[in-house]
Scaffold this motif. Structure first.
Motif, PDB file in Angstrom:
ATOM      1  N   ALA A 159      44.893 -15.748-118.784  1.00 25.70           N
ATOM      2  CA  ALA A 159      45.226 -16.003-117.385  1.00 25.70           C
ATOM      3  C   ALA A 159      43.963 -16.061-116.532  1.00 25.70           C
ATOM      4  N   LEU A 160      42.984 -15.228-116.846  1.00 27.42           N
ATOM      5  CA  LEU A 160      41.727 -15.270-116.106  1.00 27.42           C
ATOM      6  C   LEU A 160      41.003 -16.581-116.368  1.00 27.42           C
ATOM      7  N   ALA A 161      41.041 -17.043-117.604  1.00 24.89           N
ATOM      8  CA  ALA A 161      40.417 -18.320-117.940  1.00 24.89           C
ATOM      9  C   ALA A 161      41.052 -19.458-117.143  1.00 24.89           C
ATOM     10  N   ALA A 162      42.379 -19.417-116.994  1.00 27.65           N
ATOM     11  CA  ALA A 162      43.075 -20.451-116.218  1.00 27.65           C
ATOM     12  C   ALA A 162      42.632 -20.427-114.760  1.00 27.65           C
ATOM     13  N   ALA A 163      42.411 -19.216-114.218  1.00 24.62           N
ATOM     14  CA  ALA A 163      41.939 -19.094-112.835  1.00 24.62           C
ATOM     15  C   ALA A 163      40.539 -19.666-112.692  1.00 24.62           C
ATOM     16  N   LEU A 164      39.693 -19.435-113.668  1.00 29.34           N
ATOM     17  CA  LEU A 164      38.339 -19.998-113.642  1.00 29.34           C
ATOM     18  C   LEU A 164      38.381 -21.519-113.711  1.00 29.34           C
ATOM     19  N   VAL A 165      39.234 -22.041-114.558  1.00 28.52           N
ATOM     20  CA  VAL A 165      39.366 -23.500-114.688  1.00 28.52           C
ATOM     21  C   VAL A 165      39.818 -24.092-113.359  1.00 28.52           C
ATOM     22  N   ALA A 166      40.802 -23.456-112.710  1.00 22.59           N
ATOM     23  CA  ALA A 166      41.295 -23.952-111.423  1.00 22.59           C
ATOM     24  C   ALA A 166      40.196 -23.925-110.375  1.00 22.59           C
ATOM     25  N   TYR A 167      39.385 -22.876-110.381  1.00 24.88           N
ATOM     26  CA  TYR A 167      38.299 -22.777-109.411  1.00 24.88           C
ATOM     27  C   TYR A 167      37.280 -23.902-109.624  1.00 24.88           C
ATOM     28  N   PHE A 168      36.819 -24.046-110.849  1.00 23.58           N
ATOM     29  CA  PHE A 168      35.770 -25.035-111.114  1.00 23.58           C
ATOM     30  C   PHE A 168      36.278 -26.470-110.958  1.00 23.58           C
ATOM     31  N   ALA A 169      37.586 -26.676-111.115  1.00 26.29           N
ATOM     32  CA  ALA A 169      38.144 -28.015-110.911  1.00 26.29           C
ATOM     33  C   ALA A 169      38.024 -28.437-109.454  1.00 26.29           C
ATOM     34  N   GLY A 170      37.965 -27.443-108.556  1.00 23.93           N
ATOM     35  CA  GLY A 170      37.863 -27.758-107.132  1.00 23.93           C
ATOM     36  C   GLY A 170      36.444 -27.794-106.606  1.00 23.93           C
ATOM     37  N   VAL A 171      35.461 -27.590-107.475  1.00 23.58           N
ATOM     38  CA  VAL A 171      34.061 -27.594-107.046  1.00 23.58           C
ATOM     39  C   VAL A 171      33.545 -29.029-106.993  1.00 23.58           C
ATOM     40  N   HIS A 194      37.109 -27.098-121.182  1.00 24.08           N
ATOM     41  CA  HIS A 194      37.026 -27.731-119.859  1.00 24.08           C
ATOM     42  C   HIS A 194      35.587 -27.968-119.414  1.00 24.08           C
ATOM     43  N   LYS A 195      34.678 -27.833-120.373  1.00 24.43           N
ATOM     44  CA  LYS A 195      33.253 -28.112-120.131  1.00 24.43           C
ATOM     45  C   LYS A 195      32.680 -27.283-118.975  1.00 24.43           C
ATOM     46  N   ILE A 196      33.121 -26.039-118.895  1.00 22.95           N
ATOM     47  CA  ILE A 196      32.576 -25.105-117.907  1.00 22.95           C
ATOM     48  C   ILE A 196      31.447 -24.331-118.578  1.00 22.95           C
ATOM     49  N   PRO A 197      30.224 -24.474-118.096  1.00 21.42           N
ATOM     50  CA  PRO A 197      29.103 -23.800-118.750  1.00 21.42           C
ATOM     51  C   PRO A 197      29.185 -22.283-118.603  1.00 21.42           C
ATOM     52  N   PHE A 198      28.919 -21.568-119.681  1.00 21.84           N
ATOM     53  CA  PHE A 198      28.924 -20.106-119.612  1.00 21.84           C
ATOM     54  C   PHE A 198      27.965 -19.544-120.658  1.00 21.84           C
ATOM     55  N   THR A 199      27.491 -18.355-120.370  1.00 21.76           N
ATOM     56  CA  THR A 199      26.602 -17.626-121.274  1.00 21.76           C
ATOM     57  C   THR A 199      27.286 -16.331-121.669  1.00 21.76           C
ATOM     58  N   THR A 200      27.272 -16.021-122.946  1.00 20.60           N
ATOM     59  CA  THR A 200      27.886 -14.785-123.435  1.00 20.60           C
ATOM     60  C   THR A 200      26.821 -13.708-123.629  1.00 20.60           C
ATOM     61  N   ALA A 201      27.045 -12.544-123.050  1.00 25.28           N
ATOM     62  CA  ALA A 201      26.138 -11.409-123.229  1.00 25.28           C
ATOM     63  C   ALA A 201      26.930 -10.276-123.876  1.00 25.28           C
ATOM     64  N   VAL A 202      26.650  -9.990-125.132  1.00 21.33           N
ATOM     65  CA  VAL A 202      27.316  -8.903-125.855  1.00 21.33           C
ATOM     66  C   VAL A 202      26.582  -7.614-125.544  1.00 21.33           C
ATOM     67  N   CYS A 203      27.260  -6.691-124.875  1.00 20.03           N
ATOM     68  CA  CYS A 203      26.577  -5.484-124.398  1.00 20.03           C
ATOM     69  C   CYS A 203      27.105  -4.192-125.016  1.00 20.03           C
ATOM     70  N   TYR A 204      28.154  -4.285-125.847  1.00 18.80           N
ATOM     71  CA  TYR A 204      28.606  -3.076-126.537  1.00 18.80           C
ATOM     72  C   TYR A 204      29.305  -3.447-127.837  1.00 18.80           C
ATOM     73  N   ASP A 205      29.354  -2.484-128.720  1.00 19.81           N
ATOM     74  CA  ASP A 205      30.047  -2.655-129.991  1.00 19.81           C
ATOM     75  C   ASP A 205      31.227  -1.693-130.025  1.00 19.81           C
ATOM     76  N   THR A 206      32.290  -2.088-130.692  1.00 20.80           N
ATOM     77  CA  THR A 206      33.499  -1.273-130.782  1.00 20.80           C
ATOM     78  C   THR A 206      33.651  -0.728-132.191  1.00 20.80           C
ATOM     79  N   VAL A 207      33.822   0.589-132.284  1.00 17.05           N
ATOM     80  CA  VAL A 207      33.995   1.240-133.585  1.00 17.05           C
ATOM     81  C   VAL A 207      35.375   1.909-133.600  1.00 17.05           C
ATOM     82  N   PRO A 208      36.323   1.376-134.368  1.00 17.23           N
ATOM     83  CA  PRO A 208      37.662   1.976-134.405  1.00 17.23           C
ATOM     84  C   PRO A 208      37.638   3.376-135.026  1.00 17.23           C
ATOM     85  N   VAL A 209      38.516   4.241-134.519  1.00 17.81           N
ATOM     86  CA  VAL A 209      38.735   5.549-135.118  1.00 17.81           C
ATOM     87  C   VAL A 209      39.844   5.387-136.154  1.00 17.81           C
ATOM     88  N   ALA A 210      39.623   5.845-137.368  1.00 18.78           N
ATOM     89  CA  ALA A 210      40.618   5.700-138.425  1.00 18.78           C
ATOM     90  C   ALA A 210      41.937   6.327-137.990  1.00 18.78           C
TER      91      ALA A 210
END
Length: 245
Positions: free
Chosen positions: A111-123, A151-167
């Motif tokens: 749903a957040l991605a859809a909101a971003l697409v709607a925003y950039f479509a109006g730019v 939708h060809k919206i440029p973005f950069t991914t920054a991985v800032c944490y790792d997830t370790v499941p508890v058994a």
């Protein structure tokens, strides 16, 4: 109320302690059991290159000091993450900081991605919005980046944490006979929920949002309820309704 119970039992919440949810559930007793640990991952972020910052999990804010600047737009999934971001930014930039935080009503990354697409479509085509910055962890869903890329919206991914499941078998749980409901905040709680359901089949499973609910169904669980929005109040309301049914 589940058949055979004289009174509502404990709500087992599969996440770290959450004062807002505990208060919203009261007088129902709640037990909080973390099912993951997160660890900071070193990452370099060129903050000046990004007007738009996307945060799909509040865990990001445990590991990154978001740098605010005037005119920056923040996109978040859920009010809880929005509130955490707001507090953190105002603590650093001052209570008078003008913050543009969007997407708090979205219940999932899709749903957040859809909101971003709607925003950039109006730019306008001649406007320079730059590349959006997505702050995330190693274990991430593909909904948002897939939609932005499509939708060809440029973005950069920054991985800032790792997830370790508890058994699941290592999690210290209340006696199974005392548990009335299990609250899932992510797919990481599913093994523990399955463990509880194995011991107490009548336990109700509650999900914080549709993405988690879909993962639960895929794993063989049958959620009794899903919060109408990803907030403590909405989840508590859903659990009360399910237990009263």
């Amino acid at each position: 109320m589940a058949a055979g119970r004289a009174s509502p039992g404990t709500v087992l919440v599969l996440k770290e302690e959450d004062a807002a949810l505990r208060a919203a559930l009261a007088p129902l007793p709640a037990a909080f059991v973390p099912v993951i640990e997160t660890r900071r991952v070193p990452c370099e972020i060129a903050w000046d290159q990004h007007r738009h910052v996307v945060i799909t999990s509040g865990r990001v804010l445990q590991h990154v000091d978001v740098l605010h600047r005037e005119g920056r737009v923040y996109w978040v999934v859920g009010r809880s993450t929005g509130d955490k971001l707001r507090r953190k930014l105002r603590a650093a930039a001052g209570e008078g900081a003008q913050l543009d935080i969007r997407g708090e009503g979205s219940g999932a990354a899709g749903a957040l991605a859809a909101a971003l697409v709607a925003y950039f479509a109006g730019v306008p085509s001649d406007a320079d919005e730059g590349s959006a910055l997505w702050l995330t962890g190693h274990d991430r869903r593909k909904d948002l980046p897939g939609t932005l890329a499509a939708h060809k919206i440029p973005f950069t991914t920054a991985v800032c944490y790792d997830t370790v499941p508890v058994a699941a078998e290592a999690a210290a749980l209340p006696p199974s006979s005392s548990i009335a409901a299990v609250a899932l905040y992510s797919k990481h709680g599913i093994p523990t929920a399955l463990r509880v359901k194995r011991d107490t089949p009548g336990v109700a499973v509650a999900c914080i949002g549709p993405t988690t609910a879909a993962s639960a169904v895929e794993a063989g669980l049958d959620p009794a309820c899903t919060a109408r929005e990803p907030t403590a109040a909405a989840l508590a309301e859903a659990i009360r309704t399910a237990l009263a049914g």
